[in-house]
Scaffold this active site. Structure first.
Site, PDB file in Angstrom:
ATOM      1  N   LEU A   1       9.177 -41.266  -3.654  1.00  0.00           N
ATOM      2  CA  LEU A   1       8.790 -40.276  -2.586  1.00  0.00           C
ATOM      3  C   LEU A   1       7.497 -39.590  -2.834  1.00  0.00           C
ATOM      4  CD1 LEU A   1       9.841 -38.481  -0.125  1.00  0.00           C
ATOM      5  CD2 LEU A   1      11.007 -36.892  -1.936  1.00  0.00           C
TER       6      LEU A   1
ATOM      7  N   GLU B   1       0.894  -1.299  -0.032  1.00  0.00           N
ATOM      8  CA  GLU B   1      -0.007  -0.136   0.067  1.00  0.00           C
ATOM      9  C   GLU B   1       0.725   1.409   0.103  1.00  0.00           C
ATOM     10  OE1 GLU B   1       0.163  -2.574   1.988  1.00  0.00           O
ATOM     11  OE2 GLU B   1      -1.896  -2.920   3.030  1.00  0.00           O
TER      12      GLU B   1
ATOM     13  N   ARG C   1      11.486 -22.486  -7.631  1.00  0.00           N
ATOM     14  CA  ARG C   1      12.532 -22.828  -6.677  1.00  0.00           C
ATOM     15  C   ARG C   1      12.789 -21.741  -5.936  1.00  0.00           C
ATOM     16  NH1 ARG C   1      17.272 -26.331  -9.578  1.00  0.00           N
ATOM     17  NH2 ARG C   1      15.869 -28.385  -9.798  1.00  0.00           N
TER      18      ARG C   1
ATOM     19  N   THR D   1      16.942 -40.342  -6.537  1.00  0.00           N
ATOM     20  CA  THR D   1      17.014 -38.983  -7.527  1.00  0.00           C
ATOM     21  C   THR D   1      18.154 -38.323  -7.212  1.00  0.00           C
ATOM     22  OG1 THR D   1      14.533 -39.058  -7.487  1.00  0.00           O
ATOM     23  CG2 THR D   1      15.775 -37.060  -8.132  1.00  0.00           C
TER      24      THR D   1
ATOM     25  N   SER E   1      15.253 -38.950 -16.857  1.00  0.00           N
ATOM     26  CA  SER E   1      14.316 -38.194 -16.882  1.00  0.00           C
ATOM     27  C   SER E   1      14.809 -36.853 -17.478  1.00  0.00           C
ATOM     28  CB  SER E   1      13.929 -37.856 -15.430  1.00  0.00           C
ATOM     29  OG  SER E   1      14.784 -37.544 -14.574  1.00  0.00           O
TER      30      SER E   1
ATOM     31  N   ALA F   1       9.933 -40.648 -16.178  1.00  0.00           N
ATOM     32  CA  ALA F   1      11.224 -41.146 -16.434  1.00  0.00           C
ATOM     33  C   ALA F   1      10.899 -42.417 -17.598  1.00  0.00           C
ATOM     34  CB  ALA F   1      12.238 -41.434 -15.328  1.00  0.00           C
TER      35      ALA F   1
ATOM     36  N   GLU G   1      10.801 -32.234  -5.943  1.00  0.00           N
ATOM     37  CA  GLU G   1      10.894 -32.640  -7.213  1.00  0.00           C
ATOM     38  C   GLU G   1      11.048 -34.147  -7.772  1.00  0.00           C
ATOM     39  OE1 GLU G   1      13.293 -29.970  -9.302  1.00  0.00           O
ATOM     40  OE2 GLU G   1      12.974 -28.216  -8.132  1.00  0.00           O
TER      41      GLU G   1
HETATM   42  C1  AOF Z   1       0.372  -5.149   4.447  1.00  0.00           C
HETATM   43  N1  AOF Z   1       1.107  -4.760   3.320  1.00  0.00           N
HETATM   44  O1  AOF Z   1       2.484  -5.338   1.596  1.00  0.00           O
HETATM   45  C2  AOF Z   1       2.388  -6.538   3.712  1.00  0.00           C
HETATM   46  C3  AOF Z   1       1.790  -7.088   4.877  1.00  0.00           C
HETATM   47  O2  AOF Z   1       7.554  -7.498   9.531  1.00  0.00           O
HETATM   48  P1  AOF Z   1       6.760  -6.100   8.788  1.00  0.00           P
HETATM   49  O3  AOF Z   1       6.452  -4.989   9.359  1.00  0.00           O
HETATM   50  O4  AOF Z   1       7.253  -6.326   7.352  1.00  0.00           O
HETATM   51  O5  AOF Z   1       5.334  -7.026   8.677  1.00  0.00           O
HETATM   52  C4  AOF Z   1       5.125  -8.282   8.066  1.00  0.00           C
HETATM   53  C5  AOF Z   1       3.731  -8.607   8.287  1.00  0.00           C
HETATM   54  O6  AOF Z   1       2.819  -7.546   7.748  1.00  0.00           O
HETATM   55  C6  AOF Z   1       3.128  -9.791   7.959  1.00  0.00           C
HETATM   56  O7  AOF Z   1       3.461 -10.913   8.623  1.00  0.00           O
HETATM   57  C7  AOF Z   1       1.778  -9.840   7.383  1.00  0.00           C
HETATM   58  O8  AOF Z   1       1.097 -10.041   8.292  1.00  0.00           O
HETATM   59  C8  AOF Z   1       1.875  -8.220   7.192  1.00  0.00           C
HETATM   60  N2  AOF Z   1       2.098  -7.997   5.774  1.00  0.00           N
HETATM   61  N3  AOF Z   1       0.795  -6.199   5.204  1.00  0.00           N
HETATM   62  O9  AOF Z   1      -0.628  -4.446   4.920  1.00  0.00           O
HETATM   63  C9  AOF Z   1       1.867  -5.714   3.084  1.00  0.00           C
HETATM   64  N4  AOF Z   1       3.493  -7.652   3.315  1.00  0.00           N
HETATM   65 ZN    ZN Z   2       1.495  -3.002   6.246  1.00  0.00          ZN
END
Ligand code: AOF
Ligand code: ZN
Length: 376
Positions: A308, A68, A199, A211, A183, A177, A303
């Site tokens: 597994l 935001e 990843r 693997t 594979s 495979a 993978e």
């Molecule tokens: C939001 N907008 O873009 C995100 C949120 O450690 P901080 O301060 O970065 O906070 C991380 C926590 O904030 C995360 O665990 C989640 O609850 C929230 N993330 N919230 O309003 C964002 N990334």
């Molecule tokens: Zn936030």
């Protein structure tokens, strides 16, 4: 003259974006944080005024500004705007001030969130916005946003194990495979590029011992996204030989953990004593995953190989499947899901399709066992 007005009107209507469309854009933006923000969620935000996009942003880096705030930063005047965001704005002072307060004081009139923030400390932002006189809505595009943040939501629900995703690349007739066990490579270069991207967003990349020995893979990330933390390579082993010169046991580029049955632990710890490889002890898959969870691994991409994957599927331990299908026929070979228990049609489990797309000549299908929608 009339015609010019008519053209102008068409351009205006082309620009008009609904809140649902803006949420879809916000989800696409949020993917920009893949590999860089975990264990934080992927979050994207779009600012709208009269259906026009006036700001966009996403959470790009762990510890950095939230989505935001990045959207507000690029917007000249957010007064009266609607903020469409994939996750409820946070209500806590974490590494940055609460987004809900910043949105309210910026004069945003309405906030549309897809799902609520299940984190006890950060949740509650929508209530605070409502108290500040901001119009709020929850649930728009919830399924797409829940799939975007499935590992985050899974971990917020405090399971005893990490979020488990399985990746398979098969022939059209479903073989991992050929008959001799080869594979490399069933899928094409676009699919391989995609797997490197995949990843980058997981805490760990896992394979079975067979693997690791047969393919001798590196299991490192070598794509466009450089992960903030290199995923840990994990080898699951119960019985059988494991040479100590395998690529994956060289920890210069990424850490490695071997999860071994108790009968093998002493011998493996001795054999690997001169290396940086961590050896964990567990006698079944559930215990192995729980042991990885205790090491701080919140998500793992498995993978292979077939044994597994079959055991994980049979144990109900797979949360997501990425299936890459290549347009080739093998006739016989190692089946991807050969060992699954039979289920009568009426009891067949239905998974949710979260992605379906072309990767060059190959086709990706991604399905989730269940969407964690309790946040919406
Ligand atoms: C939001 N907008 O873009 C995100 C949120 O450690 P901080 O301060 O970065 O906070 C991380 C926590 O904030 C995360 O665990 C989640 O609850 C929230 N993330 N919230 O309003 C964002 N990334
Ligand atoms: Zn936030």
């Amino acid at each position: 003259m009339d015609i010019q007005y008519w053209i102008f009107d068409i351009q205006r209507s082309d620009r008009f974006v609904t809140e649902l469309e803006a949420m879809h854009s916000a989800v696409q933006l949020a993917w920009g944080g893949w590999g860089r923000v975990a264990p934080n969620p992927l979050v994207g935000a779009v600012l709208l005024r009269d259906g026009e996009v006036i700001g966009e942003g996403y959470h790009a880096e762990y510890g950095g500004p939230h989505a935001e705030i990045n959207a507000l930063d690029g917007c000249d005047d957010p007064t009266g705007a609607t903020c469409v965001v994939t996750l409820e704005p946070c209500a806590h002072h974490g590494k940055t001030p609460p987004c809900c307060d910043t949105l309210a004081s910026a004069g945003v009139a309405r906030v549309v969130a897809a799902i609520s923030d299940p984190t006890p400390v950060a949740g509650g932002g929508l209530d605070r916005l409502r108290e500040a006189g901001v119009d709020v809505d929850l649930g728009v595009g919830a399924a797409e946003a829940a799939a975007l943040n499935a590992p985050f939501l899974f971990n917020a629900a405090r399971h005893a194990r990490p979020f488990v995703a399985v990746k398979v690349a098969t022939s059209l007739d479903g073989f991992l495979a050929d008959e001799t066990g080869r594979s490399q490579w069933i899928s094409g270069p676009e699919a391989r590029e995609y797997v490197h991207w995949l990843r980058a967003g997981y805490d760990a990349i896992g394979v079975g011992r067979r693997t690791a020995v047969t393919d001798n893979p590196l299991l490192t990330v070598r794509g466009e996204v450089e992960p903030r933390v290199a995923p840990t390579r994990v080898i699951f082993t119960t019985v059988g030989e494991m040479p100590t010169d395998l690529n994956v046991l060289d920890t210069s580029d990424a850490p490695t953990t071997v999860v071994a049955a108790s009968a093998r632990v002493v011998e493996l710890r001795q054999a690997l004593a001169h290396t940086q490889v961590t050896v964990l002890e567990a006698d079944d898959l559930e215990g192995s995953l729980a042991a990885l969870g205790k090491q701080g691994i919140h998500s793992i991409l498995i993978e292979g190989g077939g044994a597994l994957i079959g055991a994980l599927m049979d144990g109900g331990l797979v949360d997501r499947l990425y299936w890459i299908k290549a347009p080739i026929w093998l006739g016989k070979g190692i089946p991807a899901f050969g060992s699954l228990a039979a289920v009568p049609l009426e009891h067949a489990r239905v998974w949710t399709v979260i992605d379906r797309r072309a990767l060059g000549p190959d086709t990706l299908l991604a399905v989730d066992r269940e969407l964690c929608l309790q946040g919406s």
